[in-house]
Design a protein around this motif. Structure first.
Motif, PDB file in Angstrom:
ATOM      1  N   MET A  12      21.592  23.265  32.771  1.00  0.00           N
ATOM      2  CA  MET A  12      20.259  23.035  32.223  1.00  0.00           C
ATOM      3  C   MET A  12      20.323  22.861  30.714  1.00  0.00           C
ATOM      4  O   MET A  12      19.758  21.914  30.147  1.00  0.00           O
ATOM      5  N   GLU A  13      21.023  23.768  30.047  1.00  0.00           N
ATOM      6  CA  GLU A  13      21.154  23.654  28.594  1.00  0.00           C
ATOM      7  C   GLU A  13      21.858  22.362  28.218  1.00  0.00           C
ATOM      8  O   GLU A  13      21.462  21.675  27.259  1.00  0.00           O
ATOM      9  N   ALA A  14      22.911  22.008  28.962  1.00  0.00           N
ATOM     10  CA  ALA A  14      23.675  20.813  28.625  1.00  0.00           C
ATOM     11  C   ALA A  14      22.792  19.568  28.659  1.00  0.00           C
ATOM     12  O   ALA A  14      22.869  18.712  27.767  1.00  0.00           O
ATOM     13  N   ALA A  15      21.946  19.442  29.685  1.00  0.00           N
ATOM     14  CA  ALA A  15      21.071  18.272  29.772  1.00  0.00           C
ATOM     15  C   ALA A  15      20.058  18.246  28.637  1.00  0.00           C
ATOM     16  O   ALA A  15      19.781  17.185  28.057  1.00  0.00           O
TER      17      ALA A  15
ATOM     18  N   LEU B  56      31.842  21.090  20.288  1.00  0.00           N
ATOM     19  CA  LEU B  56      32.888  21.946  19.719  1.00  0.00           C
ATOM     20  C   LEU B  56      32.288  23.203  19.094  1.00  0.00           C
ATOM     21  O   LEU B  56      32.835  24.310  19.247  1.00  0.00           O
ATOM     22  N   LEU B  57      31.172  23.057  18.401  1.00  0.00           N
ATOM     23  CA  LEU B  57      30.518  24.221  17.790  1.00  0.00           C
ATOM     24  C   LEU B  57      30.028  25.200  18.861  1.00  0.00           C
ATOM     25  O   LEU B  57      30.174  26.418  18.723  1.00  0.00           O
TER      26      LEU B  57
ATOM     27  N   TRP C  69      25.230  33.529  21.708  1.00  0.00           N
ATOM     28  CA  TRP C  69      25.035  32.280  22.460  1.00  0.00           C
ATOM     29  C   TRP C  69      23.867  31.481  21.877  1.00  0.00           C
ATOM     30  O   TRP C  69      23.989  30.286  21.595  1.00  0.00           O
ATOM     31  N   ALA C  70      22.730  32.125  21.686  1.00  0.00           N
ATOM     32  CA  ALA C  70      21.566  31.446  21.121  1.00  0.00           C
ATOM     33  C   ALA C  70      21.800  31.067  19.664  1.00  0.00           C
ATOM     34  O   ALA C  70      21.378  29.997  19.205  1.00  0.00           O
ATOM     35  N   GLY C  71      22.496  31.956  18.928  1.00  0.00           N
ATOM     36  CA  GLY C  71      22.774  31.669  17.528  1.00  0.00           C
ATOM     37  C   GLY C  71      23.572  30.394  17.344  1.00  0.00           C
ATOM     38  O   GLY C  71      23.322  29.620  16.414  1.00  0.00           O
ATOM     39  N   ALA C  72      24.523  30.137  18.239  1.00  0.00           N
ATOM     40  CA  ALA C  72      25.309  28.905  18.153  1.00  0.00           C
ATOM     41  C   ALA C  72      24.428  27.684  18.362  1.00  0.00           C
ATOM     42  O   ALA C  72      24.607  26.642  17.710  1.00  0.00           O
ATOM     43  N   ALA C  73      23.466  27.783  19.261  1.00  0.00           N
ATOM     44  CA  ALA C  73      22.550  26.666  19.493  1.00  0.00           C
ATOM     45  C   ALA C  73      21.690  26.397  18.265  1.00  0.00           C
ATOM     46  O   ALA C  73      21.489  25.235  17.881  1.00  0.00           O
TER      47      ALA C  73
END
Length: 376
Positions: free
Chosen positions: A201-204, A223-224, A238-242
């Motif tokens: 879901m996140e990927a899409a 990569l990030l 996980w959310a911080g990277a997004a």
């Protein structure tokens, strides 16, 4: 780019009665001089006391609008219904719009547990256990408000749903393929809608966010994100990277996520620009599929994705939503051997109008072309 790209929005008389911002409130009063039979939804009216003391409010309804007590008394006397804000809630049951990532993840720097998303889930866990009818009513009102806001948001949009499991990790080729799928669908003019969670879901949603940028942007973003592959053990990381990706490339493309606090251990992803989050999973599930009128792509998944396949197949089989929704299943081995949903789906479709609207592809990169093909 937070707006859903749609054709001209159709006129809806019911929505035309709604006032959902202070600017709308002022415009209606300037134009009509009356609030009669209007629905004022989650608008802070504490600075409009003088106006409310003398306005025609016959048949008006005020839903969760902060206002002075004397103003509330006046509009009630004029024939309005007033549903005041509910104190102490971590969410607004009368909200007039869907959520944004920044809204659900406010206070993330203090830890995920401090965010409105986590606080709403904690409230849900407490109240669903004690059977409080008032809490049940608040959840129902909230979800209906979110449905109304989602309908307004997506009116006229060509929505393609992308379904798949939450376990698909960042840093994998499967995740990258789902992101490319979302990007190609967005570039083709579709609005991508997902279950709003992690994994596929996140990927899409990420792919849709990347659509306005050059192709290299998505490669760098992948990569990030790979440094925090999963929302376990740390939702914050996980959310911080997004959000790091969003800050590096602001102004990405729009898409929709429709998650649920029923699965509150799965946090919403930050790449869906519009998040319609529900308490009731059944309402959320049906709404996601029903709104995906331009087609649905089913990536490899487990029980939840299998359920979604047949939840979507049922109205197609009976024709209860009109023209059958195109359905693309991705990964032949998965859907014919590991979880053989495809043979059953094909058997259901045989001889019916939906038969020409279902297809199975082996490569995720073939899904956009297959969707266009079965749409005719």
């Amino acid at each position: 780019m937070d707006d859903i790209a749609t054709p001209a929005q159709p006129y809806h008389a019911a929505h035309d009665r709604e006032i959902e911002s202070l600017a709308d409130f002022d415009e209606v009063l300037a134009r009509e001089g009356s609030l009669a039979h209007r629905r004022v939804q989650a608008v802070d009216l504490t600075a409009r006391t003088e106006v409310l003391l003398g306005v025609d409010a016959t048949g008006a309804v005020f839903l969760g609008c902060p206002m002075a007590e004397e103003a509330a008394t006046a509009v009630r006397a004029a024939g309005a219904l007033v549903f005041p804000p509910v104190p102490g809630l971590p969410f607004d049951p009368y909200r007039a719009a869907v959520y944004s990532p920044g809204e659900l993840y406010a206070s993330l720097a203090e830890g995920y547990e401090a965010t409105p998303d986590a606080l709403a889930y904690a409230w849900f866990q407490r109240t669903k256990a004690d059977g409080d009818v008032f809490a049940s009513m608040l959840r129902a009102v909230h979800d209906d408000s979110v449905s109304d806001a989602t309908d307004e948001l997506l009116a006229g949009a060509r929505v393609v749903g992308v379904m798949g499991g939450h376990a698909m990790a960042r840093g994998t080729e499967e995740y990258a393929g789902a992101a490319r799928l979302g990007r190609e669908l967005a570039r083709a003019g579709f609005t991508v809608a997902t279950g709003g969670g992690p994994g596929a879901m996140e990927a899409a949603n990420l792919g849709a966010y990347a659509a306005p940028f050059g192709d290299a942007m998505l490669d760098e973003a992948l990569l990030l994100l790979a440094k925090a592959p999963s929302f376990t053990p740390s939702v914050g990381a996980w959310a911080g990277a997004a959000f790091e990706v969003r800050e590096r490339w602001p102004g990405g493309g729009s898409s929709v996520g429709i998650p649920t606090w029923f699965y509150g251990h799965e946090p919403p992803n930050a790449f869906a620009s519009h998040i319609a989050k529900y308490f009731a999973n059944a309402t959320r599930e049906d709404g996601l599929l029903a709104r995906s009128g331009a087609g649905v792509v089913f990536l490899p998944g487990a029980a939840g994705t299998v359920q979604e396949i047949f939840d979507n197949a049922t109205p197609n089989y009976y024709g209860s939503r009109g023209e059958p929704t195109p359905m693309v299943l991705v990964d032949e081995a998965h859907w014919t051997e590991r979880l053989p949903a495809w043979p059953l789906l094909r058997a259901l479709a045989r001889g019916r109008s939906m038969e020409a609207r279902i297809t199975l592809v082996d490569r995720i990169d073939d899904a956009p072309a297959a969707l266009k093909l079965i749409r005719g």
